[in-house]
Write an enzyme that holds these catalytic residues in place. Structure first.
Site, mmCIF file in Angstrom:
data_model
loop_
_atom_site.group_PDB
_atom_site.id
_atom_site.type_symbol
_atom_site.label_atom_id
_atom_site.label_comp_id
_atom_site.label_asym_id
_atom_site.label_seq_id
_atom_site.Cartn_x
_atom_site.Cartn_y
_atom_site.Cartn_z
ATOM 1 C CB CYS A 78 -7.204 -24.676 46.216
ATOM 2 S SG CYS A 78 -6.639 -23.022 45.852
ATOM 3 C CG HIS A 96 -9.419 -19.918 46.815
ATOM 4 N ND1 HIS A 96 -9.792 -19.212 47.942
ATOM 5 C CD2 HIS A 96 -8.066 -19.785 46.726
ATOM 6 C CE1 HIS A 96 -8.727 -18.672 48.492
ATOM 7 N NE2 HIS A 96 -7.667 -19.000 47.778
ATOM 8 C CG HIS A 98 -6.624 -14.731 46.178
ATOM 9 N ND1 HIS A 98 -5.259 -14.790 46.005
ATOM 10 C CD2 HIS A 98 -6.951 -15.854 46.872
ATOM 11 C CE1 HIS A 98 -4.788 -15.901 46.546
ATOM 12 N NE2 HIS A 98 -5.795 -16.570 47.074
ATOM 13 C CD GLU A 119 -34.282 -8.375 47.013
ATOM 14 O OE1 GLU A 119 -34.864 -8.075 48.072
ATOM 15 O OE2 GLU A 119 -34.742 -9.165 46.178
ATOM 16 C CG HIS A 169 -6.048 -16.385 51.703
ATOM 17 N ND1 HIS A 169 -5.389 -17.537 52.051
ATOM 18 C CD2 HIS A 169 -6.304 -16.491 50.378
ATOM 19 C CE1 HIS A 169 -5.242 -18.296 50.976
ATOM 20 N NE2 HIS A 169 -5.786 -17.684 49.952
HETATM 21 ZN ZN LIG Z 1 -5.709 -18.462 47.995
#
Ligand SMILES: [Zn+2]
Length: 227
Positions: A78, A96, A98, A119, A169
């Site tokens: 990443c 990140h 998943h 809200e 993803h």
């Molecule tokens: Zn990923």
């Protein structure tokens, strides 16, 4: 040199994200910035068992400043995506996830996730209850690093969004520091889950006309049929 506290914090947060189902099977990740350097986890390791001495420190241009002693470890897949959010938005941390909620949300919307009148929208920076919260959705690529170009384009095209969904993803979320990034990611995950449940029940997720709009009501197909 990155502070030991930041490396320990990356490990601690990764453990809690694993518990939430955001980082199972070595997926997902987090980076925390310290000035002009960024602490990142290695690629392909169990996120709940990482140790501070396994962290990489990278410069903002992506070059590795410090690497762990274990020669088998590589920087996170990443990295370029994290650095894109830092470069364009001055992010202090990027998460990140998943999460299954993020994944499902990308299957129910076309190029934009959209919710209004919830809200938890107030938890997203700059948004209020009645605002239309839009998160861009980009298509997935075979390799995570190949997402960088389309992620950057989405960041530029949606200046109000501090998250980008990746179809089939997950999601990238950022904030001014790790606390902000974490709370934003929690609010988004809640909203992704709410939107998926609302769609399942036939309730519109985004109603520009307001909550008095009759279309906000769920389908009453299961309502009693007698007067
Ligand atoms: Zn990923």
């Amino acid at each position: 040199m990155a502070s030991p506290e930041t490396s320990a914090l990356v490990c601690e947060l990764a453990r809690s994200f694993y518990e939430l189902g955001w980082a199972s099977g070595t997926g997902g990740g987090i980076c925390i910035r310290e000035g002009d350097r960024v602490v990142m986890a290695p690629s392909g390791v169990q996120k709940e068992r990482m140790r501070p001495e396994q962290m990489f420190t990278m410069a903002l241009d992506g070059s590795v400043l410090e690497r762990p002693e274990d020669p088998g470890l590589r920087p996170s897949e990443c990295s370029s995506l994290f650095l894109a959010a830092i470069k364009h938005r001055d992010a202090g941390a990027v998460i990140h996830s998943h999460s299954i909620h993020a994944l499902m949300a990308t299957l129910l919307f076309d190029s934009e996730f959209c919710v209004s009148h919830l809200e938890m929208i107030k938890g997203i920076e700059g948004m209020s209850f009645g605002d239309r919260l839009v998160v861009p959705i980009i298509d997935n690529t075979a390799r995570e690093c190949d997402l960088a170009e389309s992620l950057e384009a989405a960041i530029v095209a949606y200046p109000r969004a501090n998250a980008v969904l990746v179809r089939r993803h997950g999601v990238y979320v950022w904030g001014r520091d790790w606390i902000h990034a974490k709370t934003q990611a929690e609010c988004y995950d809640y909203l992704f889950r709410a939107a998926v449940e609302m769609r399942r029940m036939g309730i519109p997720t985004c109603v520009p006309g307001g909550i008095s709009d009759a279309s906000l009501s769920p389908r009453r197909s299961d309502a009693p049929d007698h007067p």
